[in-house]
Design an enzyme around this catalytic site. Structure first.
Site, short mmCIF file in Angstrom:
data_model
loop_
_atom_site.label_atom_id
_atom_site.label_comp_id
_atom_site.label_asym_id
_atom_site.label_seq_id
_atom_site.Cartn_x
_atom_site.Cartn_y
_atom_site.Cartn_z
CB SER A 67 26.39 -51.87 2.33
OG SER A 67 25.94 -51.41 3.57
N1 SAH Z 1 22.22 -50.98 4.51
C1 SAH Z 1 22.20 -49.58 4.21
C2 SAH Z 1 23.46 -48.94 4.69
C3 SAH Z 1 23.26 -48.18 5.86
S1 SAH Z 1 24.62 -47.23 6.43
C4 SAH Z 1 22.08 -49.36 2.74
O1 SAH Z 1 22.31 -50.32 2.00
O2 SAH Z 1 21.78 -48.25 2.32
C5 SAH Z 1 24.24 -47.35 8.12
C6 SAH Z 1 23.05 -46.61 8.59
O3 SAH Z 1 22.92 -46.86 9.98
C7 SAH Z 1 23.13 -45.11 8.43
O4 SAH Z 1 22.04 -44.65 7.69
C8 SAH Z 1 23.10 -44.58 9.87
O5 SAH Z 1 22.41 -43.36 10.01
C9 SAH Z 1 22.39 -45.71 10.58
N2 SAH Z 1 22.60 -45.79 12.02
C10 SAH Z 1 23.73 -45.53 12.74
N3 SAH Z 1 23.52 -45.76 14.04
C11 SAH Z 1 22.23 -46.19 14.16
C12 SAH Z 1 21.43 -46.59 15.26
N4 SAH Z 1 21.90 -46.62 16.51
N5 SAH Z 1 20.16 -46.95 15.01
C13 SAH Z 1 19.65 -46.94 13.74
N6 SAH Z 1 20.37 -46.56 12.68
C14 SAH Z 1 21.65 -46.20 12.87
#
Ligand code: SAH
Length: 219
Positions: A67
């Site tokens: 993010s």
């Molecule tokens: N905060 C993180 C950004 C994550 S992007 C950072 O700073 O790196 C969002 C993430 O949510 C992705 O890795 C995706 O695979 C995950 N995701 C999507 N649906 C999900 C679910 N149902 N349960 C857990 N993770 C999920």
């Protein structure tokens, strides 16, 4: 990584906090301090490290992104952490937001759907000596029943509605921040449980990758 490059990244991190966070209204001193300290460039591939402190998300593989710094700061500020809280994070991704939460709360339980990302985040956090976070592979929309209730919940992926299991796992006096909306854009939503009541308010527009699985998008 070469020492001169590390030093340059350190200066860029300072500038990120001043220009992208403090100047845009992030006032929580603990959040600013944590983001001044945590080396965000360690959470992206080495080839992308030079862009780690820029004002946008970056790819982390598997179609996912780390993010934008401002969004991490905003969501973390909305949680109003004091250091005592047990936090659930949904969507570990790179583990950067997890590290920020770990610095500001007592303990973090983080769930990531994609095993490769979970594995890499675990390794990065371990290499940085972060010891109060636990990462699990699964559908975070189901929460983590064995560890519930949670004082705070942060969801870093956007779904069409608030997943009911997450509301159930929110402690009395607890607060959850999550994006809710369409696949294209969402509204940052703050849910609070107080005196047995659930209250919800909106805290601005945002754009996240999809929350996938039961209680979220099908794919
Ligand atoms: N905060 C993180 C950004 C994550 S992007 C950072 O700073 O790196 C969002 C993430 O949510 C992705 O890795 C995706 O695979 C995950 N995701 C999507 N649906 C999900 C679910 N149902 N349960 C857990 N993770 C999920």
């Amino acid at each position: 990584m070469e020492a001169g490059f590390e030093a340059r990244l350190g200066r860029e991190r300072e500038r990120m906090v001043d220009e992208q966070l403090a100047r845009r209204g992030i006032t929580d001193a603990r959040v600013l301090e944590a983001m001044r300290r945590i080396p965000r460039h360690r959470f992206v591939e080495e080839g992308l490290a030079h862009g780690a402190y820029e004002d946008h998300p970056l790819p982390i593989g598997e179609g996912q992104t780390i993010s934008q710094p401002y969004i991490v700061a905003l969501m973390t500020s909305l949680l109003e952490l004091t250091g005592q809280e047990k936090v659930l994070e949904v969507g570990t991704g790179s583990g950067y937001q997890t590290a920020v939460l770990g610095a500001l709360a007592r303990r973090v339980c983080s769930i990531e759907r994609l095993p490769r990302l979970a594995e890499r985040a675990r390794a990065t956090l371990e290499s940085l000596g972060v010891g109060n976070v636990w990462i699990r592979v699964g559908n975070g929309a189901l929460g983590w029943p064995d560890e519930a209730p949670f004082d705070r919940i942060l969801v870093a992926a956007g779904g069409p509605a608030v997943p009911p299991p997450l509301v159930d796992q929110l402690a009395e006096g607890g607060r959850m921040v999550l994006p809710v909306g369409t696949a294209e854009d969402q509204i940052l939503t703050v849910i609070e449980r107080a005196g047995g009541e659930i209250r919800s308010r909106q805290a601005g527009d945002c754009k996240f990758v999809k929350l996938v699985g039961k209680y979220a998008w099908e794919s």
